[in-house]
Motif scaffolding. Structure first.
Motif, PDB file in Angstrom:
ATOM      1  N   GLU A   1       6.376  16.336  -6.650  1.00  0.00           N
ATOM      2  CA  GLU A   1       6.830  17.494  -7.413  1.00  0.00           C
ATOM      3  C   GLU A   1       7.916  17.044  -8.375  1.00  0.00           C
ATOM      4  O   GLU A   1       8.919  16.459  -7.959  1.00  0.00           O
ATOM      5  CB  GLU A   1       7.354  18.586  -6.469  1.00  0.00           C
ATOM      6  N   ASN A   2       7.702  17.324  -9.655  1.00  0.00           N
ATOM      7  CA  ASN A   2       8.660  16.952 -10.708  1.00  0.00           C
ATOM      8  C   ASN A   2       9.153  15.518 -10.604  1.00  0.00           C
ATOM      9  O   ASN A   2      10.347  15.247 -10.715  1.00  0.00           O
ATOM     10  CB  ASN A   2       9.852  17.913 -10.687  1.00  0.00           C
ATOM     11  N   GLY A   3       8.229  14.618 -10.366  1.00  0.00           N
ATOM     12  CA  GLY A   3       8.579  13.193 -10.346  1.00  0.00           C
ATOM     13  C   GLY A   3       9.150  12.720  -9.022  1.00  0.00           C
ATOM     14  O   GLY A   3       9.469  11.545  -8.878  1.00  0.00           O
ATOM     15  N   LYS A   4       9.276  13.648  -8.062  1.00  0.00           N
ATOM     16  CA  LYS A   4       9.808  13.259  -6.754  1.00  0.00           C
ATOM     17  C   LYS A   4       8.680  13.169  -5.746  1.00  0.00           C
ATOM     18  O   LYS A   4       7.882  14.111  -5.610  1.00  0.00           O
ATOM     19  CB  LYS A   4      10.828  14.307  -6.295  1.00  0.00           C
ATOM     20  N   PHE A   5       8.622  12.063  -5.047  1.00  0.00           N
ATOM     21  CA  PHE A   5       7.586  11.896  -4.044  1.00  0.00           C
ATOM     22  C   PHE A   5       7.901  12.769  -2.830  1.00  0.00           C
ATOM     23  O   PHE A   5       9.005  12.723  -2.290  1.00  0.00           O
ATOM     24  CB  PHE A   5       7.493  10.427  -3.636  1.00  0.00           C
ATOM     25  N   THR A   6       6.949  13.591  -2.404  1.00  0.00           N
ATOM     26  CA  THR A   6       7.194  14.508  -1.279  1.00  0.00           C
ATOM     27  C   THR A   6       6.181  14.298  -0.144  1.00  0.00           C
ATOM     28  O   THR A   6       6.108  15.097   0.775  1.00  0.00           O
ATOM     29  CB  THR A   6       7.094  15.984  -1.743  1.00  0.00           C
ATOM     30  N   GLY A   7       5.392  13.257  -0.271  1.00  0.00           N
ATOM     31  CA  GLY A   7       4.351  13.011   0.737  1.00  0.00           C
ATOM     32  C   GLY A   7       4.867  12.176   1.883  1.00  0.00           C
ATOM     33  O   GLY A   7       6.077  12.030   2.072  1.00  0.00           O
TER      34      GLY A   7
ATOM     35  N   PHE B   1       0.816  -1.213   0.000  1.00  0.00           N
ATOM     36  CA  PHE B   1       0.000   0.000   0.000  1.00  0.00           C
ATOM     37  C   PHE B   1       0.853   1.269   0.000  1.00  0.00           C
ATOM     38  O   PHE B   1       0.415   2.309  -0.471  1.00  0.00           O
ATOM     39  CB  PHE B   1      -1.001  -0.011   1.163  1.00  0.00           C
ATOM     40  N   GLU B   2       2.075   1.174   0.496  1.00  0.00           N
ATOM     41  CA  GLU B   2       2.928   2.366   0.471  1.00  0.00           C
ATOM     42  C   GLU B   2       3.524   2.593  -0.929  1.00  0.00           C
ATOM     43  O   GLU B   2       3.354   3.653  -1.529  1.00  0.00           O
ATOM     44  CB  GLU B   2       4.055   2.259   1.504  1.00  0.00           C
ATOM     45  N   SER B   3       4.198   1.592  -1.465  1.00  0.00           N
ATOM     46  CA  SER B   3       4.835   1.796  -2.778  1.00  0.00           C
ATOM     47  C   SER B   3       3.796   1.993  -3.875  1.00  0.00           C
ATOM     48  O   SER B   3       3.982   2.802  -4.793  1.00  0.00           O
ATOM     49  CB  SER B   3       5.763   0.627  -3.113  1.00  0.00           C
ATOM     50  N   GLY B   4       2.691   1.272  -3.775  1.00  0.00           N
ATOM     51  CA  GLY B   4       1.649   1.383  -4.802  1.00  0.00           C
ATOM     52  C   GLY B   4       1.001   2.754  -4.816  1.00  0.00           C
ATOM     53  O   GLY B   4       0.780   3.347  -5.875  1.00  0.00           O
ATOM     54  N   THR B   5       0.702   3.288  -3.616  1.00  0.00           N
ATOM     55  CA  THR B   5       0.065   4.613  -3.596  1.00  0.00           C
ATOM     56  C   THR B   5       1.089   5.711  -3.890  1.00  0.00           C
ATOM     57  O   THR B   5       0.730   6.772  -4.392  1.00  0.00           O
ATOM     58  CB  THR B   5      -0.663   4.895  -2.260  1.00  0.00           C
ATOM     59  N   THR B   6       2.359   5.446  -3.613  1.00  0.00           N
ATOM     60  CA  THR B   6       3.400   6.409  -3.982  1.00  0.00           C
ATOM     61  C   THR B   6       3.453   6.534  -5.507  1.00  0.00           C
ATOM     62  O   THR B   6       3.494   7.643  -6.067  1.00  0.00           O
ATOM     63  CB  THR B   6       4.773   5.966  -3.441  1.00  0.00           C
ATOM     64  N   ALA B   7       3.442   5.382  -6.185  1.00  0.00           N
ATOM     65  CA  ALA B   7       3.418   5.398  -7.654  1.00  0.00           C
ATOM     66  C   ALA B   7       2.189   6.143  -8.147  1.00  0.00           C
ATOM     67  O   ALA B   7       2.269   6.994  -9.045  1.00  0.00           O
ATOM     68  CB  ALA B   7       3.445   3.972  -8.195  1.00  0.00           C
ATOM     69  N   ALA B   8       1.046   5.839  -7.554  1.00  0.00           N
ATOM     70  CA  ALA B   8      -0.205   6.497  -7.965  1.00  0.00           C
ATOM     71  C   ALA B   8      -0.069   8.014  -7.835  1.00  0.00           C
ATOM     72  O   ALA B   8      -0.363   8.761  -8.781  1.00  0.00           O
ATOM     73  CB  ALA B   8      -1.366   5.983  -7.113  1.00  0.00           C
ATOM     74  N   ALA B   9       0.403   8.465  -6.672  1.00  0.00           N
ATOM     75  CA  ALA B   9       0.529   9.909  -6.414  1.00  0.00           C
ATOM     76  C   ALA B   9       1.431  10.566  -7.456  1.00  0.00           C
ATOM     77  O   ALA B   9       1.167  11.678  -7.917  1.00  0.00           O
ATOM     78  CB  ALA B   9       1.084  10.138  -5.009  1.00  0.00           C
ATOM     79  N   CYS B  10       2.496   9.880  -7.834  1.00  0.00           N
ATOM     80  CA  CYS B  10       3.444  10.452  -8.798  1.00  0.00           C
ATOM     81  C   CYS B  10       2.846  10.537 -10.198  1.00  0.00           C
ATOM     82  O   CYS B  10       3.371  11.248 -11.055  1.00  0.00           O
ATOM     83  CB  CYS B  10       4.745   9.657  -8.793  1.00  0.00           C
ATOM     84  N   GLY B  11       1.755   9.809 -10.436  1.00  0.00           N
ATOM     85  CA  GLY B  11       1.069   9.898 -11.732  1.00  0.00           C
ATOM     86  C   GLY B  11      -0.199  10.739 -11.668  1.00  0.00           C
ATOM     87  O   GLY B  11      -1.006  10.689 -12.584  1.00  0.00           O
ATOM     88  N   GLY B  12      -0.393  11.463 -10.575  1.00  0.00           N
ATOM     89  CA  GLY B  12      -1.560  12.349 -10.502  1.00  0.00           C
ATOM     90  C   GLY B  12      -2.826  11.708  -9.957  1.00  0.00           C
ATOM     91  O   GLY B  12      -3.916  12.255 -10.085  1.00  0.00           O
ATOM     92  N   ILE B  13      -2.676  10.537  -9.340  1.00  0.00           N
ATOM     93  CA  ILE B  13      -3.826   9.877  -8.711  1.00  0.00           C
ATOM     94  C   ILE B  13      -3.852  10.285  -7.236  1.00  0.00           C
ATOM     95  O   ILE B  13      -2.819  10.228  -6.558  1.00  0.00           O
ATOM     96  CB  ILE B  13      -3.710   8.341  -8.830  1.00  0.00           C
ATOM     97  N   THR B  14      -5.017  10.688  -6.741  1.00  0.00           N
ATOM     98  CA  THR B  14      -5.112  11.085  -5.328  1.00  0.00           C
ATOM     99  C   THR B  14      -6.033  10.182  -4.520  1.00  0.00           C
ATOM    100  O   THR B  14      -6.132  10.340  -3.309  1.00  0.00           O
ATOM    101  CB  THR B  14      -5.576  12.550  -5.201  1.00  0.00           C
ATOM    102  N   THR B  15      -6.708   9.257  -5.194  1.00  0.00           N
ATOM    103  CA  THR B  15      -7.528   8.268  -4.488  1.00  0.00           C
ATOM    104  C   THR B  15      -7.453   6.952  -5.246  1.00  0.00           C
ATOM    105  O   THR B  15      -7.586   6.940  -6.466  1.00  0.00           O
ATOM    106  CB  THR B  15      -9.025   8.691  -4.450  1.00  0.00           C
ATOM    107  N   ILE B  16      -7.243   5.866  -4.511  1.00  0.00           N
ATOM    108  CA  ILE B  16      -7.401   4.550  -5.140  1.00  0.00           C
ATOM    109  C   ILE B  16      -8.588   3.853  -4.479  1.00  0.00           C
ATOM    110  O   ILE B  16      -8.928   4.145  -3.324  1.00  0.00           O
ATOM    111  CB  ILE B  16      -6.143   3.654  -5.006  1.00  0.00           C
ATOM    112  N   ILE B  17      -9.203   2.952  -5.237  1.00  0.00           N
ATOM    113  CA  ILE B  17     -10.170   2.045  -4.618  1.00  0.00           C
ATOM    114  C   ILE B  17      -9.618   0.640  -4.852  1.00  0.00           C
ATOM    115  O   ILE B  17      -9.490   0.187  -5.988  1.00  0.00           O
ATOM    116  CB  ILE B  17     -11.592   2.202  -5.188  1.00  0.00           C
ATOM    117  N   ASP B  18      -9.219   0.009  -3.771  1.00  0.00           N
ATOM    118  CA  ASP B  18      -8.536  -1.274  -3.824  1.00  0.00           C
ATOM    119  C   ASP B  18      -9.539  -2.406  -3.571  1.00  0.00           C
ATOM    120  O   ASP B  18     -10.586  -2.196  -2.976  1.00  0.00           O
ATOM    121  CB  ASP B  18      -7.424  -1.295  -2.767  1.00  0.00           C
ATOM    122  N   PHE B  19      -9.165  -3.595  -4.028  1.00  0.00           N
ATOM    123  CA  PHE B  19     -10.058  -4.748  -3.886  1.00  0.00           C
ATOM    124  C   PHE B  19      -9.706  -5.587  -2.666  1.00  0.00           C
ATOM    125  O   PHE B  19      -8.694  -6.283  -2.657  1.00  0.00           O
ATOM    126  CB  PHE B  19      -9.996  -5.622  -5.134  1.00  0.00           C
ATOM    127  N   ALA B  20     -10.567  -5.525  -1.644  1.00  0.00           N
ATOM    128  CA  ALA B  20     -10.404  -6.416  -0.491  1.00  0.00           C
ATOM    129  C   ALA B  20     -10.874  -7.800  -0.913  1.00  0.00           C
ATOM    130  O   ALA B  20     -11.943  -7.943  -1.505  1.00  0.00           O
ATOM    131  CB  ALA B  20     -11.223  -5.909   0.682  1.00  0.00           C
TER     132      ALA B  20
END
Ligand SMILES: [Zn+2]
Length: 471
Positions: free
Chosen positions: A438-444, A76-95
């Motif tokens: 910011e510019n491809g760098k994760f800052t969250g 959930f950390e690496s996956g949402t980091t990738a998402a954030a870097c592509g402009g995604i701010t919410t995911i809906i994951d499958f439990a």
């Protein structure tokens, strides 16, 4: 009025509008849109020449997903980091319900995995794999907790995921009563098993026979059957990851009959064709359903342009090259799935908007507005409006980037998009007012994301989905 951040000189793009205006945020919310907003004490972002988009909503991810003798590589950390870097701010994951588990237990287990790790907001769909009366009765309760959509598999019998048509029908009836939305993985299991065993018997074990075991009719037939079951049970439904012209035509027909039937496609179906399965790294392209022909790809773009296909979700379920080797001797054992959450918006822009296949507003519809409407997040998310969450993407239409593994943020060791350079990319992502990329760098930061209690599905929401003709 005072703001924490003011975006100046940018062009705001929503599902329906494109306007030049300033946008102000205070705390986690958008608090003003207008001309010459006061800047005192605010951080100023000069967005000249850039688009401001509502944060993307990827309604189809599988983080830390136990599947085919392994677990998907992004947590959930690496996956949402990738998402954030592509402009995604919410995911809906499958439990994923385990056999014998109650839905309550599944929901708790998934919350435990995700909370504290997610860097952007998230919600959950529930996969029902083991149906009994108790599970059926729990669906209402799940909807009350904000899990308002359920996913059912028409295939993967050997993996223990398949529900038969009777079980699908029972779940649909229950969902229809409580404003649930049913998502379906539409592939005809019997035909797949028949073709797979035929190829294996003939000693054909390479990845291309995976794709050949799943010709378009596998999806086309299942989409048709699912629609008939949904129609009979009075249930709204959503076809996940649609890959074929046959599927798109069937969906279109159902919509013309005014059935509440919606469909999603994925970035990989919009970029590649099935010749990838002849490549030495063909196994890296193995996902279900597999990538089809050029005419299928064109039909998917047309479906998006006509508003018949409502959303683009990534089906992010990635495996390392090492994990893919599980199927080196037998294509039926290659873990199915690819990365993609980071590329929904870049793919829609470069291969869609820039090539005049869809408009900028349609890009926002498919990547943010429509998923927000369908999955009960609107208007908190899915648009740029006063009162909405400050989930904002600054998109630079001039930025070029090659989609190599080094430029992407998933944990895996390869990128199926390696050969592609796209023009147009998210250069800043804000999640509830916080700059996370910011510019491809994760800052969250880990744990910033919050669980979203989603609203039940209403047909009135479905009617709000837009289907404008391509201009
Ligand atoms: Zn999936």
């Amino acid at each position: 009025m005072k703001f924490d951040v003011v975006f100046q000189n940018g062009t705001l793009v929503t599902a329906t509008e494109t306007i030049d205006a300033d946008l102000g945020i205070s705390g986690e919310k958008i608090t003003a849109i207008g001309q010459n907003l006061p800047k005192e004490g605010a951080k100023i972002i000069n967005a000249r020449g850039k688009y401001l988009l509502p944060g993307g909503i990827d309604a189809h991810t599988h983080m830390e997903f136990p599947f085919m003798a392994t677990t998907s590589a992004d947590d959930f950390e690496s996956g949402t980091t990738a998402a954030a870097c592509g402009g995604i701010t919410t995911i809906i994951d499958f439990a994923l319900q385990k056999s014998g588990e109650t839905l309550e237990q599944t929901a708790k287990a998934w919350r435990k995995k995700a909370d504290g790790k997610v860097v952007i907001d998230y919600g959950l769909h529930m996969i029902i794999r083991d149906l009994n009366d108790r599970v059926l009765a729990e669906m209402k309760e799940m909807i009350g907790q904000g899990i308002t959509s359920f996913k059912l598999f028409m295939t993967y019998r050997k993996e223990g995921l398949l529900l038969d048509d009777g079980a699908i029908f029972r779940v649909m009836e229950e969902a229809a009563q409580h404003h649930g939305l049913i998502g379906l993985h539409c592939e005809n299991n019997d035909l797949i098993e028949c073709l797979m065993s035929r190829y294996l018997k003939e000693g054909r074990k390479e990845p291309k026979y995976f794709a050949r075991s799943k010709p378009p009719v596998v999806e086309g037939e299942a989409v048709h059957r699912a629609i008939r079951l949904a129609e009979y049970s009075g249930c709204p439904m959503y076809v996940v990851h649609m890959s074929t012209e046959m599927g798109a035509e069937t969906i279109c027909e159902a919509q013309h009959s005014h059935l509440p039937v919606y469909a999603e496609t994925c970035p990989h179906y919009l970029v590649f064709t099935d010749d990838v399965y002849n490549r030495p790294d063909g196994a890296n392209f193995v996902m279900s359903p597999p990538i089809k022909k050029r005419e299928d790809q064109e039909a998917l773009w047309k479906g998006l342009a006509k508003g018949e296909i409502k959303t683009v979700g990534s089906d992010h379920c990635c495996f390392t090259s090492e994990q893919k080797k599980l199927g080196k001797e037998d294509f039926t054992k290659i873990p199915n799935g690819v990365a993609g959450t980071e590329l929904i918006i870049p793919v829609l822009y470069h291969f869609g908007v820039s090539k005049n296949r869809i408009t900028l507003n349609q890009m926002v519809q498919a990547s943010s507005y429509n998923p927000a409407r369908l999955f009960g997040l609107y208007p908190k998310k899915g648009t740029l409006a006063v009162g909405s969450d400050a989930d904002i993407v600054v998109f630079d239409p001039e930025k070029e980037i090659r989609l190599t593994r080094e430029n992407l943020h998933s944990k895996i060791d390869h990128s199926i998009y390696e050969a592609h350079t796209v023009k147009g990319y998210p250069v800043m992502t804000f999640s509830r007012g916080k700059l996370v990329q910011e510019n491809g760098k994760f800052t969250g930061e880990k744990g910033h994301g919050k669980y979203q209690v989603r609203n039940p599905f209403k047909e009135s929401e479905g009617k709000q989905l837009l289907a404008p003709a391509l201009v």
